[in-house]
Design a protein around this motif. Sequence first.
Motif, PDB file in Angstrom:
ATOM      1  N   THR A   1     -12.712  -3.557  -6.691  1.00 15.43           N
ATOM      2  CA  THR A   1     -12.813  -1.995  -6.575  1.00 15.43           C
ATOM      3  C   THR A   1     -13.338  -1.557  -7.823  1.00 15.43           C
ATOM      4  OG1 THR A   1     -10.607  -1.614  -6.923  1.00 15.43           O
ATOM      5  CG2 THR A   1     -11.523  -1.670  -4.341  1.00 15.43           C
ATOM      6  N   PHE A   2     -13.620  -2.246  -8.584  1.00 20.02           N
ATOM      7  CA  PHE A   2     -14.393  -1.767  -9.919  1.00 20.02           C
ATOM      8  C   PHE A   2     -15.709  -0.822  -9.695  1.00 20.02           C
ATOM      9  CE2 PHE A   2     -15.563  -6.158  -9.926  1.00 20.02           C
ATOM     10  CZ  PHE A   2     -16.928  -6.082  -9.341  1.00 20.02           C
TER      11      PHE A   2
ATOM     12  N   TYR B   1      -8.832   8.826 -15.330  1.00 19.58           N
ATOM     13  CA  TYR B   1      -8.145   9.328 -14.231  1.00 19.58           C
ATOM     14  C   TYR B   1      -6.678   9.266 -14.338  1.00 19.58           C
ATOM     15  CZ  TYR B   1     -12.495   7.708 -12.017  1.00 19.58           C
ATOM     16  OH  TYR B   1     -13.998   7.746 -11.537  1.00 19.58           O
ATOM     17  N   TYR B   2      -6.130   9.325 -15.562  1.00 20.43           N
ATOM     18  CA  TYR B   2      -4.819   9.314 -16.041  1.00 20.43           C
ATOM     19  C   TYR B   2      -4.450  10.483 -17.010  1.00 20.43           C
ATOM     20  CZ  TYR B   2      -4.239   4.861 -13.654  1.00 20.43           C
ATOM     21  OH  TYR B   2      -4.236   3.940 -12.657  1.00 20.43           O
TER      22      TYR B   2
ATOM     23  N   THR C   1     -11.724   4.419 -15.970  1.00 26.33           N
ATOM     24  CA  THR C   1     -10.419   4.190 -15.345  1.00 26.33           C
ATOM     25  C   THR C   1      -9.443   5.142 -16.166  1.00 26.33           C
ATOM     26  OG1 THR C   1     -11.063   2.022 -14.591  1.00 26.33           O
ATOM     27  CG2 THR C   1      -8.566   2.547 -14.465  1.00 26.33           C
TER      28      THR C   1
ATOM     29  N   ARG D   1       0.917  -1.292   0.119  1.00 27.85           N
ATOM     30  CA  ARG D   1      -0.066   0.053   0.202  1.00 27.85           C
ATOM     31  C   ARG D   1       0.809   1.172   0.005  1.00 27.85           C
ATOM     32  NH1 ARG D   1      -5.702  -0.932   1.741  1.00 27.85           N
ATOM     33  NH2 ARG D   1      -5.577   0.565   2.867  1.00 27.85           N
TER      34      ARG D   1
ATOM     35  N   TYR E   1       2.216   1.423  -3.862  1.00 22.20           N
ATOM     36  CA  TYR E   1       1.184   2.319  -4.669  1.00 22.20           C
ATOM     37  C   TYR E   1       0.478   3.647  -4.292  1.00 22.20           C
ATOM     38  CZ  TYR E   1      -2.504  -1.052  -2.771  1.00 22.20           C
ATOM     39  OH  TYR E   1      -3.157  -2.062  -2.239  1.00 22.20           O
TER      40      TYR E   1
ATOM     41  N   PHE F   1      -1.159   4.579  -1.271  1.00 18.67           N
ATOM     42  CA  PHE F   1      -2.150   4.497  -0.396  1.00 18.67           C
ATOM     43  C   PHE F   1      -1.796   4.949   0.946  1.00 18.67           C
ATOM     44  CE2 PHE F   1      -6.290   1.857  -1.367  1.00 18.67           C
ATOM     45  CZ  PHE F   1      -6.199   2.367  -2.613  1.00 18.67           C
ATOM     46  N   LEU F   2      -0.631   4.592   1.507  1.00 16.76           N
ATOM     47  CA  LEU F   2      -0.070   5.245   2.690  1.00 16.76           C
ATOM     48  C   LEU F   2       1.171   5.734   2.512  1.00 16.76           C
ATOM     49  CD1 LEU F   2      -0.509   2.004   4.778  1.00 16.76           C
ATOM     50  CD2 LEU F   2      -1.761   3.846   4.790  1.00 16.76           C
TER      51      LEU F   2
ATOM     52  N   THR G   1      -6.394  -4.262  -6.574  1.00 14.54           N
ATOM     53  CA  THR G   1      -6.682  -4.476  -5.137  1.00 14.54           C
ATOM     54  C   THR G   1      -7.085  -5.743  -4.828  1.00 14.54           C
ATOM     55  OG1 THR G   1      -8.479  -3.237  -5.126  1.00 14.54           O
ATOM     56  CG2 THR G   1      -6.799  -2.051  -4.381  1.00 14.54           C
TER      57      THR G   1
ATOM     58  N   ARG H   1       2.793   7.858 -10.290  1.00 12.00           N
ATOM     59  CA  ARG H   1       1.365   7.001 -10.247  1.00 12.00           C
ATOM     60  C   ARG H   1       1.052   6.639 -11.674  1.00 12.00           C
ATOM     61  NH1 ARG H   1      -2.431   7.933  -5.987  1.00 12.00           N
ATOM     62  NH2 ARG H   1      -1.299   8.518  -3.970  1.00 12.00           N
ATOM     63  N   ARG H   2       1.517   7.617 -12.727  1.00 13.10           N
ATOM     64  CA  ARG H   2       1.045   7.485 -13.804  1.00 13.10           C
ATOM     65  C   ARG H   2       1.724   5.879 -14.507  1.00 13.10           C
ATOM     66  NH1 ARG H   2      -0.099   5.851 -18.113  1.00 13.10           N
ATOM     67  NH2 ARG H   2      -0.805   7.150 -20.017  1.00 13.10           N
TER      68      ARG H   2
ATOM     69  N   ASP I   1      -9.559  -6.318  -2.797  1.00  9.98           N
ATOM     70  CA  ASP I   1     -11.095  -6.531  -3.115  1.00  9.98           C
ATOM     71  C   ASP I   1     -11.338  -5.915  -4.403  1.00  9.98           C
ATOM     72  OD1 ASP I   1     -11.526  -7.239  -0.418  1.00  9.98           O
ATOM     73  OD2 ASP I   1     -11.368  -4.958   0.297  1.00  9.98           O
TER      74      ASP I   1
ATOM     75  N   ARG J   1      -8.134  -3.447 -15.639  1.00 12.09           N
ATOM     76  CA  ARG J   1      -8.219  -2.030 -15.358  1.00 12.09           C
ATOM     77  C   ARG J   1      -6.756  -1.562 -14.798  1.00 12.09           C
ATOM     78  NH1 ARG J   1     -10.539  -0.628 -10.575  1.00 12.09           N
ATOM     79  NH2 ARG J   1     -11.231   1.397 -11.040  1.00 12.09           N
TER      80      ARG J   1
ATOM     81  N   VAL K   1      -2.603  -0.984 -10.379  1.00 13.86           N
ATOM     82  CA  VAL K   1      -2.913  -1.695  -9.112  1.00 13.86           C
ATOM     83  C   VAL K   1      -4.107  -2.444  -9.094  1.00 13.86           C
ATOM     84  CG1 VAL K   1      -3.232  -1.341  -6.456  1.00 13.86           C
ATOM     85  CG2 VAL K   1      -1.939   0.344  -7.599  1.00 13.86           C
TER      86      VAL K   1
END
Lengths: 271, 314
Positions: free
Chosen positions: B98-99, B115-116, B112, B59, B62, B64-65, B94, B87-88, B96, B159, B92
């Motif tokens: 997350t679509f 978002y780039y 998706t 995390r 990528y 998240f943290l 995940t 990030r580009r 779960d 994705r 990832v």
Amino acid sequence: MSSNFFLAAFHWQSRAVVLRHLKVHLRNWYTAALPPVCEPLVMLLAFGVGLGGQISELRWHGSQIGYLAYLAPGILAYTVFMTAFFQSLFSAYMRMHYQKSWEGQLTTQVRLEHVVWGEALWSATLATSYAVIVCLVLLCFSLMGSLNLHWGWLPLAVPLLFLSALAFSAVGLLFTATLPSIDHMSLPIFLVILPVGFSSSTYFPLPDRPWLNVLANANPLHHLSEGLRFLLLRGELTWHLAAAAILCLLLLLVLLPQDLRLLRKRVFGDS
Amino acid sequence: MRAEPTRSDSPTLPLLEVRGLRKTLGGKLVVDGVDLTCHGGEVIGLLGPNGAGKTTSLRMCYGFLRPDAGSIRIAGHDLATDGDRARRSLGVCTQDDTFDSDFTVRGNLEQTACYYRPGIEGLPARIDSLLDQFGLREYAKSKPTTLSGGFKRRLMIARAVVHGPKVVFLDEPTTGLDPQARRAVWELVSQLRAVGLAVVLTTHYMDEAERLSDRLVLLQAGRVRATGTTRELLGALVGEHIVVVPNNHKGAEHVPGWLKERGLTSSSVLDEWHLALDAGGLAAFVAAFPHLRYEVRPPTLDDLFMALEREDLP
């Protein structure tokens, strides 16, 4: 963190999040357009025409006005409040917790501040557009001769409606960040909607009580309702509009960074 | 896969470079000085028992943290100071799903891509190609919630690569899938490696880690305990042979004493003891228990986890 956070509102990622919500909303436009049309219509008919027929006129700032006229600007303000609050609370909570679409966005170039701004800006955009639809309903009442409003001033109010909606969405996001589960959704209704709604002079003039005056003066919805009422009924720009703008700006500046902090903890488990 | 030229396109430079990663969560040091590297065309498997720090490390990688200390470079871009470019370059999947359930399968890939930045050139053709590659063509107009678990995972991986990243993180990509669906995901991971992506995956399935990973990184208590191929890790941390002894067989009652004399331990699995022995130890065991029935097999990553578990015991 704060200055960067506020700049994030103008980043392309925040717009991408807003556009995502817009795409989904427009796909269901025929059902999505029903509430903003039906709700004021029902309220104006039930309270304005129905209840208004019983009480005929009421006294407001030294003049006698019909209840329907009193109610119309209040409904405009209340629509902004409710739409922004529920969109940023219930809909955002669903997207965050159940749909996990936030997490999907956060694995891209979109960061949490963009998701938070995206939710707030979308709530404000939707609330403002609903307010415009309410105006169209009010216009119909005017054309039928039931209402006599100063329409020329209304465009001036739109930016204030947007700012107010943004502030109310910041309050909604605070609950999105803190509610332990969906079973606690009734809490914000009791803690925010009822007290703010009933101390706002949306549906009835507030009685002159010192403690109630203090509450009302701290309530942005009260100033928005009264400000819109003076604007639409008398064509007067009053201090209420400035007070609403200042209170909403304060709410926004204070709450939105807190929303981000709390949501960071909630979404990432990181303080 | 789309590739923008950077200095990290050099085959000698890693696409993922992690140095001294540290993270405290809830007052507990969860990750303590983790280093990772992954080159293009390489799959590294991040392994470790629950609480070892795998997911927290991933995390952080990528974005998240935020790490308390350490640096993460993705395709040459520092995640902390050059976050947008980093990030580009990463994708990832995940753990779960997350679509976005408000969109169709195709809509998910299109959304998706929104978002780039910079945007993806020839996006419709790229999405068509991904739908074919991931076997999602016939479900393109379906909502992802109607897909089976295996196809949901395919969508998640599609994705993750729609924008042509260089590094892909797969967090337990096959958890909960049936064997057939797992194999399909393995195929996709192999394809990602074949086109030169650096792939980092976490998994609890030992066979998966062994089959997919070129290199394993074993985490224990937030630190890298060992790095290497499966055989290297097993040889160093477990032993050469595993002797499986049914503990209810006649003569087996003497085995614990024999182990104790040599300072060895065993793992208990239902009614079996699993003894990790080197060649000398095996010879001694055979000599000590000529009439005992047992099985000798090579060690697996399961044995490695059991060995780590024994180390953690007080």
